[in-house]
Design an enzyme around this catalytic site. Structure first.
Site, PDB file in Angstrom:
ATOM      1  N   ASP A 147      -8.349 -18.527 -13.409  1.00  0.00           N
ATOM      2  CA  ASP A 147      -7.123 -18.464 -12.618  1.00  0.00           C
ATOM      3  C   ASP A 147      -6.419 -19.802 -12.769  1.00  0.00           C
ATOM      4  OD1 ASP A 147      -5.116 -18.519 -10.644  1.00  0.00           O
ATOM      5  OD2 ASP A 147      -6.214 -17.091  -9.404  1.00  0.00           O
ATOM      6  N   GLU A 195       0.964   6.489 -13.423  1.00  0.00           N
ATOM      7  CA  GLU A 195       0.380   7.140 -12.250  1.00  0.00           C
ATOM      8  C   GLU A 195       1.320   8.212 -11.728  1.00  0.00           C
ATOM      9  OE1 GLU A 195      -0.686   4.156  -9.364  1.00  0.00           O
ATOM     10  OE2 GLU A 195      -1.997   3.083 -10.745  1.00  0.00           O
ATOM     11  N   HIS A 249      -5.991   5.237  -7.342  1.00  0.00           N
ATOM     12  CA  HIS A 249      -5.231   4.173  -6.679  1.00  0.00           C
ATOM     13  C   HIS A 249      -5.382   4.246  -5.160  1.00  0.00           C
ATOM     14  CE1 HIS A 249      -1.544   1.350  -7.259  1.00  0.00           C
ATOM     15  NE2 HIS A 249      -2.349   0.918  -6.311  1.00  0.00           N
ATOM     16  N   ARG A 288      -3.711  -4.152 -11.111  1.00  0.00           N
ATOM     17  CA  ARG A 288      -2.505  -3.476 -11.578  1.00  0.00           C
ATOM     18  C   ARG A 288      -2.767  -2.874 -12.956  1.00  0.00           C
ATOM     19  NH1 ARG A 288      -1.290  -3.381  -7.133  1.00  0.00           N
ATOM     20  NH2 ARG A 288       0.536  -4.245  -6.062  1.00  0.00           N
TER      21      ARG A 288
END
Length: 357
Positions: free
Chosen positions: A197, A286, A305, A257
């Site tokens: 990160d 989706e 999801h 995501r």
């Protein structure tokens, strides 16, 4: 003067949850009006120029007549809605981001748009942990086999055994509110945590975690879990080359995501055996098309999801936006405003200096 609040809920964050949360915090003279939107029974989608909204501009315009404050999860805040609702001053979205609001138009109309960061961090972390365990240990396949009368003792064969957590290097791509919770849970199970990160410093990590480059993470982690935001820099961050760089027999999990991953590359890696397993809650498209080859891939665990779907999340979302309403009514700074240009230097909506003024 009575302030009218519209609680535009849906079948997850219910209108009554929003109403109850606003009333519980309000010590001002308010009236609450309720509207129920059809999500998730009807999928969300684009409404005019905004994305991921539920309901129509027409029904929201009618419901917002005379309303100064709207609390919602999915209602569409569009240019047309704003132009038709001049009394509106505050629009609170009980989601991690206000993707159902036209922020530029709201700013032009002087409407503050707030959101609810972190509302589902705990639930998503729990779901991620469940998917990691389910994929690494083949739990869904074993469940299905047993229900169909097959006793899979052959999973004690060394070549068929699942991947354990204790002593395993787990790589987390992204170390925000969700990544931190996943790291803590896996550390408690004995995992070694590797973190990639660019926005996190080494001294911000616990002793059980080590900051590494993405290349090092892919080369050493047996399990890779994605927790990054989708940005131009992170879109497609896990593609053919990155999967090839993972250790043979690795596990890939994504509850962040869908745009982070090349799913065709994942499918090929599962079919070739390079990946031991994969688990996903988010997808490039989706709902997933019924003819998607990912649905037929071996050793893959798929959920639709729903990582953030828990009753606690619905209550927390309502509480977060109700807190913003309370700040607004008191003339105090808003905590999570997505269009701060409408605020003065004190963080208060311009022209709004407290309920008594």
């Amino acid at each position: 003067m009575t302030t009218t609040v519209l609680a535009a809920g849906d079948r997850f964050v219910l209108p009554r949850l929003l109403s109850d949360a606003v009333r519980a915090r309000a010590d001002a003279d308010i009236g609450v009006r309720e509207l129920e939107l059809p999500w998730p029974h009807v999928p969300f989608g684009p409404v005019a120029e905004v994305q991921e909204a539920s309901g129509t501009e027409e029904e929201l315009i009618a419901a917002l007549s005379g309303v100064r404050v709207c609390v919602t999860q999915m209602a569409p805040l569009t240019e047309r809605v704003l132009a038709a609702c001049p009394d509106l001053e505050l629009f609170c979205v009980s989601r991690g981001g206000p993707v159902n609001a036209n922020l530029d138009a709201a700013t032009r109309h002087g409407v503050a748009v707030c959101f609810a960061p972190g509302r589902n961090a705990a639930a998503t972390a729990e779901h991620t942990l469940g998917l990691i365990l389910a994929a690494a240990r083949h739990i869904p396949d074993l469940h299905t086999d047993l229900r169909e009368g097959r006793w899979r003792g052959d999973f004690y064969d060394y070549d068929n055994c699942g991947v354990g957590i204790e002593g395993t290097a787990v790589g987390l791509v992204g170390y925000g509110a969700i990544g931190r919770r996943v790291a803590a849970a896996l550390s408690a199970l004995g995992a070694r945590i590797l973190v990639h990160d660019p926005y996190v410093t080494e001294d911000a990590l616990p002793e059980t975690a080590t900051k590494v480059t993405l290349d090092d993470l892919l080369a050493h982690a047996r399990i890779v879990s994605l927790h990054a935001r989708l940005t131009p820099e992170t879109r497609g961050i896990i593609g053919t080359d990155e999967i090839a760089a993972m250790r043979p027999g690795g596990v890939l999990v994504n509850c962040a995501r869908g745009g982070l991953v090349d799913y065709d590359a994942v499918r090929r890696a599962l079919e070739s055996g390079h990946l031991h397993a994969a688990a996903f809650d988010v997808y490039a498209e989706e709902p997933v098309p019924p003819d998607s080859r990912l649905l037929k891939a071996p050793n893959v665990v798929l959920t639709p999801h729903v990582a953030g779907a828990s009753r606690q999340v619905a209550h927390k979302a309502a509480d977060l936006v109700a807190a913003e309403v309370h700040r607004f009514l008191d003339g105090r700074p808003l905590a999570h405003c997505a269009n701060p240009a409408v605020l003065d230097t004190d963080g208060v909506l311009r022209g709004r200096k407290g309920r008594g003024e």
